[in-house]
Design a protein around this motif. Structure first.
Motif, PDB file in Angstrom:
ATOM      1  N   ASN A 143      -5.894   6.877   1.973  1.00  0.00           N
ATOM      2  CA  ASN A 143      -6.501   8.170   2.387  1.00  0.00           C
ATOM      3  C   ASN A 143      -5.957   8.458   3.738  1.00  0.00           C
ATOM      4  O   ASN A 143      -6.348   7.601   4.833  1.00  0.00           O
ATOM      5  CB  ASN A 143      -7.712   8.065   2.088  1.00  0.00           C
ATOM      6  CG  ASN A 143      -8.346   7.960   0.710  1.00  0.00           C
ATOM      7  OD1 ASN A 143      -8.055   8.374  -0.192  1.00  0.00           O
ATOM      8  ND2 ASN A 143      -9.452   6.922   0.676  1.00  0.00           N
ATOM      9  N   THR A 170     -13.617   6.107   1.670  1.00  0.00           N
ATOM     10  CA  THR A 170     -12.746   4.850   1.585  1.00  0.00           C
ATOM     11  C   THR A 170     -13.659   3.363   1.385  1.00  0.00           C
ATOM     12  O   THR A 170     -13.325   2.619   0.830  1.00  0.00           O
ATOM     13  CB  THR A 170     -11.914   4.804   2.843  1.00  0.00           C
ATOM     14  OG1 THR A 170     -11.004   5.820   2.786  1.00  0.00           O
ATOM     15  CG2 THR A 170     -11.208   3.312   3.024  1.00  0.00           C
ATOM     16  N   ALA A 186      -7.712   3.669   4.836  1.00  0.00           N
ATOM     17  CA  ALA A 186      -7.352   4.977   5.385  1.00  0.00           C
ATOM     18  C   ALA A 186      -6.599   4.797   6.605  1.00  0.00           C
ATOM     19  O   ALA A 186      -6.666   3.784   7.365  1.00  0.00           O
ATOM     20  CB  ALA A 186      -8.451   5.653   5.605  1.00  0.00           C
ATOM     21  N   THR A 244     -10.361   1.924   8.134  1.00  0.00           N
ATOM     22  CA  THR A 244      -9.400   3.150   8.617  1.00  0.00           C
ATOM     23  C   THR A 244      -8.673   2.554   9.920  1.00  0.00           C
ATOM     24  O   THR A 244      -9.366   2.260  10.847  1.00  0.00           O
ATOM     25  CB  THR A 244     -10.539   4.304   8.965  1.00  0.00           C
ATOM     26  OG1 THR A 244     -11.300   4.665   7.723  1.00  0.00           O
ATOM     27  CG2 THR A 244      -9.434   5.542   9.642  1.00  0.00           C
TER      28      THR A 244
END
Length: 256
Positions: A143, A170, A186, A244
Motif C-alpha cells: 500500500n 496494512t 506499506a 510501513t
C-alpha cells in the motif's frame, strides 16, 4: 548469493495508477526486475503506452482501463484479460488523489472522492488479490501511504485520514493473512516530483520549507522509491509484514 532474492521473475504484479508518478516508477522497476504487469489506470492511451514499455523489457503487459473507484470493473477486466492459469503474486495499491481544503470547508463530495479513491478501493482490491494469494499460500500486497498518515501536515485532513487508515489496514491485514503467507506492507513517501505534487514544487518558497523539514535537504527521486517497492515485492522481504517504510529523507524523525 543474496541478490537473486530481489528478482521478480515469473511473478505477475498489478499496479493501480501505473502510468504516472510513483506508480509508473514502480511499474518500470518491476518490469526491469522480471515481473509481468497488469497496468491499471484511467486513461486508455497512457495505459497502452506503459504496456508497450513493459513489453520492451521482455515482460508481458496487460491493460486495464478504469478508475479505482470502480474496482468491480478492474476485477472483471483482469479476469477477462489475464490467462486462466495466471494468478496475481504482487498487488500495489498506488492510485490516490487529494483535494486540499481546510477542515472547516470540506464538502461531502470531496470527502467521498478522496475516501473512495485512497481507502475503499485499496481495501476491496486487496481483498480480491488476497483471495487468489490464499489459494496458493503466497503473495505480496503493498500500500502506498504517505508521511501524512503518520504526522500532521497541511495536506488536508481527509487525505491524512485516508493515508493513516492505509497504515492501520496494512497492520490488520498482515495480522489476518499472515497464516496464508500473504505479506502486507506499506510505503510512506515524503515529497517526490509527481503529477500530484508538480504545482506545489514550482513554488520555490514552498520547496525551501520542505527542504528545511528534511534532514537530507532535498526532494526525493522516484528511483529511490522504486527500490523499496521491489524489496517489498521480492523474497528479500519474506520475514517482514505489517510494516510501513517511510521513504522520506528523514522527515519523520522530526515529526513536524
Amino acid at each position: 548469493m543474496y541478490l537473486p532474492s530481489f528478482s521478480l521473475h515469473n511473478k505477475l504484479a498489478a499496479v493501480t495508477g501505473a502510468t504516472k508518478g510513483i506508480g509508473y516508477a514502480i511499474t518500470m522497476a518491476y518490469a526491469e526486475a522480471g515481473a509481468d504487469i497488469i497496468v491499471i489506470a484511467r486513461t486508455e492511451e497512457d495505459v497502452h503506452r506503459v504496456v508497450q514499455e513493459v513489453k520492451s523489457y521482455g515482460q508481458k503487459g496487460y491493460p486495464v482501463v478504469a478508475d479505482v473507484k470502480d474496482y468491480l470493473s478492474i476485477i472483471s477486466q483482469i479476469e477477462a484479460t489475464i490467462p486462466d492459469e495466471s494468478t496475481i503474486d504482487i498487488w500495489v495499491n498506488n492510485a490516490g488523489m487529494n483535494i486540499r481544503n481546510n477542515a472547516l470547508e470540506v464538502q461531502d463530495e470531496e470527502w467521498e472522492q478522496i475516501v473512495q479513491t485512497n481507502m475503499k478501493s485499496a481495501f476491496f482490491l486487496s481483498q480480491y488479490a488476497a483471495r487468489q494469494m490464499k489459494d496458493k499460500q503466497e503473495g505480496k500486497i503493498i500500500n502506498i501511504s504517505s508521511v501524512a498518515g503518520h504526522v500532521a501536515l497541511r495536506t488536508g485532513v481527509v487525505y491524512g485520514m485516508t493515508k493513516s487508515a492505509l497504515i492501520q489496514m496494512t497492520k490488520t491485514l498482515a495480522l489476518e493473512w499472515g497464516e496464508y503467507n500473504i505479506h502486507v506492507n506499506a510505503i510512506g513517501p515524503w515529497y517526490f516530483n509527481t503529477p500530484l505534487t508538480e504545482k506545489l514544487l514550482k513554488n520555490e518558497e514552498y520547496v525551501e520549507e520542505i527542504k528545511s523539514r528534511t534532514p537530507m535537504r532535498r526532494i526525493g527521486e522516484l528511483k529511490e522509491l522504486a527500490g523499496t517497492a521491489v524489496f517489498l515485492a521480492s523474497e528479500a522481504s519474506n520475514y517482514m509484514t505489517g510494516q510501513t517504510l517511510f521513504v522520506d529523507g528523514g522527515m519523520t524523525i522530526y515529526g513536524f
